[in-house]
Write an enzyme that holds these catalytic residues in place. Structure first.
Site, mmCIF file in Angstrom:
data_model
loop_
_atom_site.group_PDB
_atom_site.id
_atom_site.type_symbol
_atom_site.label_atom_id
_atom_site.label_comp_id
_atom_site.label_asym_id
_atom_site.label_seq_id
_atom_site.Cartn_x
_atom_site.Cartn_y
_atom_site.Cartn_z
ATOM 1 N N HIS A 271 -15.354 -52.630 0.398
ATOM 2 C CA HIS A 271 -14.280 -52.813 -0.580
ATOM 3 C C HIS A 271 -14.761 -53.345 -1.936
ATOM 4 O O HIS A 271 -14.563 -52.711 -2.980
ATOM 5 C CB HIS A 271 -13.231 -53.793 -0.031
ATOM 6 C CG HIS A 271 -12.688 -53.447 1.313
ATOM 7 N ND1 HIS A 271 -11.802 -52.423 1.500
ATOM 8 C CD2 HIS A 271 -12.910 -53.985 2.540
ATOM 9 C CE1 HIS A 271 -11.476 -52.353 2.784
ATOM 10 N NE2 HIS A 271 -12.141 -53.286 3.433
HETATM 11 C C1 BDR Z 1 -10.573 -57.512 0.899
HETATM 12 O O1 BDR Z 1 -10.341 -58.571 1.820
HETATM 13 C C2 BDR Z 1 -11.525 -59.231 2.118
HETATM 14 O O2 BDR Z 1 -11.639 -59.433 3.490
HETATM 15 C C3 BDR Z 1 -12.652 -58.422 1.531
HETATM 16 O O3 BDR Z 1 -13.680 -59.274 1.063
HETATM 17 C C4 BDR Z 1 -12.009 -57.667 0.408
HETATM 18 O O4 BDR Z 1 -12.028 -58.391 -0.782
HETATM 19 C C5 BDR Z 1 -10.256 -56.194 1.585
HETATM 20 O O5 BDR Z 1 -8.933 -56.188 2.018
#
Ligand code: BDR
Ligand code: CA
Length: 303
Positions: free
Chosen positions: A232
């Protein structure tokens, strides 16, 4: 090179995003926030990541609690320590005495992008103290939200869900905004092939990232039965450093702060019928994933 401040909650993918940004931008500072893990741990993880990269990037510790609502963490996806329990590197770095919010207020200016990789609490606190702050910086690139399904709830993504009031404040701030939501980040999948590419580099950074990726793949195998996981947070860095890898659509993004079932949902006007609500965000809709993975892997090449 673009000048960036990274606001984050490391987090396996946050750590990879930091290393990517250190290679492709001038990272003025890192500010940390409570999210995946409590802020003391996210700060420790950010410090370890910059120590490993051998840069002098200062780290400012930020909000301990959400702007409003209950605090949540994400150890299911990142492990209790936020970095999948992988071997920690020893170092002697400490965080700065100024708070993240004071740093963002005093030191971020019109040439600086803020890349937000966690709940938007620090940014909302800054806007609470100066409602024009968002208009005085280059822009904010956000990993958060989704044009379709969520991950922490059927309709909400973790970062937005963790502090919806903060997100609402950012999306109504008048800042130039880019949004990389789950619809986009799920196009950037890492696999065992990515781990091999990374491991082959044999640098300190690459062994660290290979261990993080292995953790993410093991978790994916357990949860969905396939060794394939979205990366992500690096997307929000690339949206600033490598915008030509993306397609964006100008949309109005609003945050649901009340809904019993929909709290933290990004409500995005992508209607094909006109008129649409006035746009406030460049929503990323497509990424050249092959090229993006190459840029991320290449950023780990040097010691
Ligand atoms: C986001 O949530 C976190 O767990 C990850 O680092 C990312 O920023 C994805 O939903
Ligand atoms: Ca994150």
């Amino acid at each position: 090179m673009r000048s960036l401040v990274i606001d984050c909650d490391p987090g396996c993918d946050d750590a990879i995003a930091i290393l990517l940004a250190l290679r492709h931008a001038n990272v003025k500072a890192i500010t940390t926030v409570s999210g995946n893990v409590p802020v003391a741990q996210s700060t420790a993880n950010a410090l370890m990541t910059v120590a490993l990269a051998n840069t002098e990037t200062p780290v400012y510790s930020g909000a301990r609690l959400p702007f409003s609502g209950p605090q949540i963490h994400n150890d299911v996806n990142h492990g209790r320590d936020g970095l999948g329990g992988i071997k920690r590197h020893s170092h002697s770095r400490t965080s700065e005495s100024k708070s993240a919010c004071n740093f963002l207020l005093d030191c971020v200016s019109k040439d600086d992008w803020v890349v937000a990789l966690g709940p938007l609490t620090n940014l909302a606190q800054t806007l609470e103290r100066d409602s024009d702050w968002g208009k005085r910086i280059a822009g904010i690139s956000i990993m958060g939200g989704s044009t379709s399904v969520g991950n922490i709830s059927p309709v909400a993504e973790f970062n937005t869900f963790a502090d919806p009031q903060a997100a609402a404040k950012v999306y109504t701030s008048g800042a130039k905004l880019k949004m990389c939501g789950l619809n986009l980040t799920h196009q950037l999948q890492v696999t065992d092939e990515t781990v091999s590419m990374v491991s082959d580099l044999r640098t300190a950074k690459s062994s660290f990232v290979a261990a993080l990726l292995n953790f993410l793949l093991k978790r994916a195998e357990r949860l969905i039965g396939s060794r394939c996981a979205p990366l992500h947070d690096p997307c929000a860095v690339l949206a600033v450093t490598h915008p030509t890898l993306f397609e964006f659509e100008e949309c109005c993004v609003e945050i649901e702060t009340q809904g019993a079932l929909t709290s933290g949902m990004t409500v995005i006007d992508q209607r094909t019928t006109r008129p649409r609500l006035a746009p406030n965000t460049l929503v990323a809709t497509h990424i050249d994933a092959t090229e993006a993975i190459k840029v991320i892997v290449d950023s780990l090449e040097t010691q």
